[in-house]
Write an enzyme that holds these catalytic residues in place. Structure first.
Site, PDB file in Angstrom:
ATOM      1  N   ASN A  37      50.211  26.866  34.914  1.00 55.55           N
ATOM      2  CA  ASN A  37      48.981  27.327  33.913  1.00 55.55           C
ATOM      3  C   ASN A  37      47.116  27.882  34.904  1.00 55.55           C
ATOM      4  O   ASN A  37      47.526  27.271  35.941  1.00 55.55           O
ATOM      5  CB  ASN A  37      48.775  25.072  34.184  1.00 55.55           C
ATOM      6  CG  ASN A  37      47.480  25.024  32.687  1.00 55.55           C
ATOM      7  OD1 ASN A  37      46.961  25.561  31.797  1.00 55.55           O
ATOM      8  ND2 ASN A  37      47.085  23.921  32.709  1.00 55.55           N
ATOM      9  N   HIS A 122      48.864   8.275  28.463  1.00 55.96           N
ATOM     10  CA  HIS A 122      47.807   8.055  29.233  1.00 55.96           C
ATOM     11  C   HIS A 122      47.022   7.395  28.269  1.00 55.96           C
ATOM     12  O   HIS A 122      46.449   7.622  26.963  1.00 55.96           O
ATOM     13  CB  HIS A 122      47.298   9.629  29.404  1.00 55.96           C
ATOM     14  CG  HIS A 122      47.571  10.643  29.867  1.00 55.96           C
ATOM     15  ND1 HIS A 122      47.512  11.866  30.303  1.00 55.96           N
ATOM     16  CD2 HIS A 122      48.717  11.097  30.658  1.00 55.96           C
ATOM     17  CE1 HIS A 122      48.502  12.831  30.983  1.00 55.96           C
ATOM     18  NE2 HIS A 122      49.642  11.750  31.893  1.00 55.96           N
ATOM     19  N   ASP A 210      45.169   8.009  38.643  1.00 56.99           N
ATOM     20  CA  ASP A 210      45.576   9.387  39.206  1.00 56.99           C
ATOM     21  C   ASP A 210      43.817   9.534  39.947  1.00 56.99           C
ATOM     22  O   ASP A 210      42.713  10.094  38.740  1.00 56.99           O
ATOM     23  CB  ASP A 210      45.787  10.385  37.948  1.00 56.99           C
ATOM     24  CG  ASP A 210      46.318  12.150  38.146  1.00 56.99           C
ATOM     25  OD1 ASP A 210      45.473  11.890  40.365  1.00 56.99           O
ATOM     26  OD2 ASP A 210      46.428  12.804  38.448  1.00 56.99           O
ATOM     27  N   HIS A 312      56.678  14.639  36.981  1.00 54.27           N
ATOM     28  CA  HIS A 312      54.722  15.137  36.129  1.00 54.27           C
ATOM     29  C   HIS A 312      55.843  15.778  34.334  1.00 54.27           C
ATOM     30  O   HIS A 312      56.569  16.100  34.436  1.00 54.27           O
ATOM     31  CB  HIS A 312      54.642  16.931  36.917  1.00 54.27           C
ATOM     32  CG  HIS A 312      52.678  17.451  36.450  1.00 54.27           C
ATOM     33  ND1 HIS A 312      52.928  18.824  36.579  1.00 54.27           N
ATOM     34  CD2 HIS A 312      52.275  16.436  35.767  1.00 54.27           C
ATOM     35  CE1 HIS A 312      51.833  18.635  36.354  1.00 54.27           C
ATOM     36  NE2 HIS A 312      51.525  17.664  35.474  1.00 54.27           N
ATOM     37  N   ASP A 316      50.743  20.792  29.718  1.00 51.81           N
ATOM     38  CA  ASP A 316      50.912  22.124  30.655  1.00 51.81           C
ATOM     39  C   ASP A 316      52.494  22.326  30.721  1.00 51.81           C
ATOM     40  O   ASP A 316      52.964  23.822  31.573  1.00 51.81           O
ATOM     41  CB  ASP A 316      50.336  23.293  31.751  1.00 51.81           C
ATOM     42  CG  ASP A 316      49.865  21.668  32.826  1.00 51.81           C
ATOM     43  OD1 ASP A 316      49.285  20.605  32.169  1.00 51.81           O
ATOM     44  OD2 ASP A 316      50.279  22.161  33.539  1.00 51.81           O
ATOM     45  N   GLU A 339      56.072  11.068  32.863  1.00 48.01           N
ATOM     46  CA  GLU A 339      54.888  10.873  32.383  1.00 48.01           C
ATOM     47  C   GLU A 339      55.520  12.288  30.997  1.00 48.01           C
ATOM     48  O   GLU A 339      56.173  12.434  30.984  1.00 48.01           O
ATOM     49  CB  GLU A 339      53.681  11.870  33.329  1.00 48.01           C
ATOM     50  CG  GLU A 339      53.011  11.698  32.784  1.00 48.01           C
ATOM     51  CD  GLU A 339      52.175  13.109  33.286  1.00 48.01           C
ATOM     52  OE1 GLU A 339      50.532  13.162  32.925  1.00 48.01           O
ATOM     53  OE2 GLU A 339      52.019  14.302  34.254  1.00 48.01           O
TER      54      GLU A 339
HETATM   55  O1  EZ4 Z   1      46.076  18.107  35.832  1.00 44.14           O
HETATM   56  O2  EZ4 Z   1      48.510  19.317  34.179  1.00 44.14           O
HETATM   57  O3  EZ4 Z   1      49.044  13.795  35.998  1.00 44.14           O
HETATM   58  N1  EZ4 Z   1      48.513  14.977  35.583  1.00 44.14           N
HETATM   59  C1  EZ4 Z   1      48.035  15.845  36.074  1.00 44.14           C
HETATM   60  C2  EZ4 Z   1      47.427  16.931  34.923  1.00 44.14           C
HETATM   61  C3  EZ4 Z   1      47.295  18.156  35.793  1.00 44.14           C
HETATM   62  C4  EZ4 Z   1      47.528  19.465  35.467  1.00 44.14           C
HETATM   63  C5  EZ4 Z   1      47.798  20.748  35.993  1.00 44.14           C
HETATM   64  O4  EZ4 Z   1      48.445  21.368  35.159  1.00 44.14           O
HETATM   65  O5  EZ4 Z   1      47.156  15.717  37.047  1.00 44.14           O
HETATM   66  O6  EZ4 Z   1      46.456  16.895  34.503  1.00 44.14           O
HETATM   67 CO    CO Z   2      48.357  14.328  38.677  1.00 40.69          CO
END
Ligand code: EZ4
Ligand code: CO
Length: 402
Positions: A37, A122, A210, A312, A316, A339
Site C-alpha cells: 500500500n 471494525h 489499535d 492483518h 489494502d 481481521e
Molecule cells: O493501517 O492496512 O489493523 N489494521 C491497520 C490498517 C493499516 C493499513 C496500512 O496499509 O492498522 O488499517
Molecule cells: Co493495525
C-alpha cells in the site's frame, strides 16, 4: 510441470491492487497478491525486472527451493519490497500446486484444525456515541469480535476514523493527507470510551483496539493497565514496531494482551517478541511476511511459545491474500483471530472467490487452490491511481507515526 511465464496486473477497483499471475505448461496458473500500500510500483518493478525472468523453466511444486532462491539469491535480504515480491511468487506457486492436486490449499498445510475462522470487524465512529452505534450495528451483523476506534473530542481526526457516513480506507488518491496527534488527549480518552462501551454491551463481545504505533513503552503500559477492567482481546501496535526490546517494559506492567506485526517482513522482526513471550498475537501476514512458506515457519515458532496468530486483513490486502490467510487460519493449530475488513463489492467482482462470511466467521470454501480468480476484463477498466497513506504530526508540527 514447468513455469512458462508470469504477468503482473495492476488495477484500482476503488483502491490499488498488484496481482502476480504465474503460468505453467499444463495450463494451470496461480495467483499471488503483491500489493504494498502506497508503494505499489516499487514491487511491480522488482518483480518485472528482477524476479519474473528467473521463474521460467522452474518446477512450481518446489515452493521451498524457489523461496530460498529468491531470498538468498537476492543477497539484499528482507525489507518490505523484497519480501512482498517473494510472497507473491510463493502464494502463486502454492495455488498452482493445490490446483494441480485438486485440493483446497488448507489440505497441504495440515488439513482442518477447526471448522470456521473467527474474525473481527471494525467499528469506527467520529465520537463515542457514533462509535457505540457502529458497535451495535456490527453485533447485529453477527460479529463476535469488534475493533473499536473513535474520534477524540478536541482533536481533528485520528487513526481509523473517516468522516461520518464515509468508510475508513487505508490510503487515498493524491498526495498524503495530514493528521494531527496529541498523546495526552488520546490517553485520557480511550479508557473512558471502553468503559462506556462495556457498560452498554456487556462482557460477551470480544473488543480490540489499535493504537497504531503512536505511544512510548511507558505510555502504552499506562493505557494497557487502565484498559484491564474492560478485558480487551488485544491492544494492537501499542508502540513503534522497530524495537523489539521496548515490549519488555510494556509487558512488565500490564495483563492486557498485546498484538503486533502487520508491517513485519520476516521472522527476524519478531523472534525476540516470540521467544521471550512479549506478545500474545502476531499480525504478520502472508503478503508482507514472505508468503505461505515463511509464515508457516514463523507461526510454528510462535506456537511453541504460546503466541497465536491474528493476521492483518485490511482492505489494502487483496482477496488473494484474504484467501491465503483463511487457509492458514483453518489449519494452523495456534490460530487466534483473523481481521475482516470487507472489500467493496467491486473488488469482490474483480476477484471472484470461494471464501464467504457467515455468523461472525469466515470460511475459505473448498475450491481447489486458494479459491480466487481475477476478472481481467473488469480489472482493466480500473487503471492504477497513485495513492498514499496519511502522515501524522504532533500539535507543534513534529512528524509522528501515523
Ligand atoms: O493501517 O492496512 O489493523 N489494521 C491497520 C490498517 C493499516 C493499513 C496500512 O496499509 O492498522 O488499517
Ligand atoms: Co493495525
Amino acid at each position: 510441470m514447468k513455469i512458462t511465464h508470469a504477468e503482473i496486473i495492476v488495477c484500482s477497483p476503488t483502491r490499488n491492487f498488484v496481482t502476480l499471475v504465474v503460468h505453467t505448461d499444463e495450463g494451470i496458473y496461480g495467483l499471488g497478491d503483491a500489493t504494498l500500500n502506497g508503494r505499489e510500483m516499487a514491487v511491480v518493478s522488482y518483480l518485472q525486472e528482477h524476479v519474473i525472468p528467473c521463474l521460467t523453466g522452474k518446477d512450481p511444486f518446489n515452493t521451498e527451493d524457489t523461496w530460498q532462491f529468491l531470498y538468498k539469491g537476492a543477497y539484499w535480504k528482507r525489507g518490505p519490497v523484497t519480501m512482498t515480491s517473494i510472497a507473491a511468487v510463493d502464494m502463486a506457486l502454492w495455488d498452482i500446486k493445490a490446483k494441480a492436486l485438486n485440493v483446497p490449499l488448507y489440505q497441504l498445510l495440515g488439513g482442518k484444525s477447526r471448522e470456521k475462522v473467527l474474525v473481527y470487524c471494525h467499528a469506527n465512529g467520529t465520537d463515542p456515541h457514533h462509535t457505540l452505534e457502529e458497535v451495535e450495528k456490527h453485533i447485529e451483523m453477527g460479529y463476535k469480535a469488534i475493533r473499536v476506534q473513535s474520534g477524540i473530542p478536541g482533536m481533528r481526526g485520528t487513526y481509523g476514523v473517516a468522516k461520518k457516513g464515509e468508510k475508513y480506507e487505508p490510503a487515498t488518491p493524491g498526495l498524503p493527507q495530514q493528521y494531527e496527534w496529541n498523546t495526552e488527549k488520546y490517553l485520557s480518552f480511550v479508557p473512558r470510551l471502553f468503559e462506556m462501551i462495556r457498560n452498554k454491551i456487556g462482557e460477551e463481545i470480544l473488543l480490540l483496539h489499535d493504537a497504531h504505533h503512536r505511544l512510548t513503552p511507558i505510555e502504552a503500559a499506562r493505557l494497557g493497565r487502565e484498559l484491564e477492567p474492560y478485558h480487551l482481546f488485544w491492544l494492537e501496535d501499542p508502540v513503534s514496531e522497530e524495537l523489539q526490546e521496548s515490549f519488555r517494559l510494556l509487558r512488565r506492567h500490564t495483563t492486557t494482551p498485546i498484538a503486533v506485526g502487520e508491517i513485519f517482513s520476516s521472522v527476524f522482526d519478531c523472534h525476540l517478541l516470540i521467544t521471550e513471550q512479549l506478545i500474545d498475537y502476531l499480525r504478520m501476514t502472508v503478503l508482507h511476511g514472505g508468503g505461505i512458506t515463511h509464515i508457516l515457519k514463523t507461526a510454528h515458532l510462535a506456537e511453541i511459545y504460546n503466541v497465536r496468530t491474528g493476521f492483518h486483513g485490511a482492505t489494502d490486502l487483496s482477496p488473494v491474500t484474504m484467501a491465503a490467510s483463511l487457509h492458514l487460519d483453518l489449519s494452523l493449530h495456534n490460530f487466534g483471530i483473523q481481521e475482516h475488513m470487507p472489500h467493496e463489492p467491486l473488488v469482490d467482482e474483480v476477484f471472484p472467490h470461494a471464501y464467504f462470511f457467515a455468523g461472525g466467521y469466515l470460511y475459505p470454501g473448498d475450491a481447489p487452490g486458494l479459491g480466487v480468480d481475477i476478472n481481467r476484463q473488469l480489472a482493466g477498466k480500473y487503471p492504477y491511481r497513485p495513492a498514499y497513506l496519511p502522515i501524522n504530526r504532533r500539535d507543534d508540527g513534529t512528524m509522528w507515526n501515523w
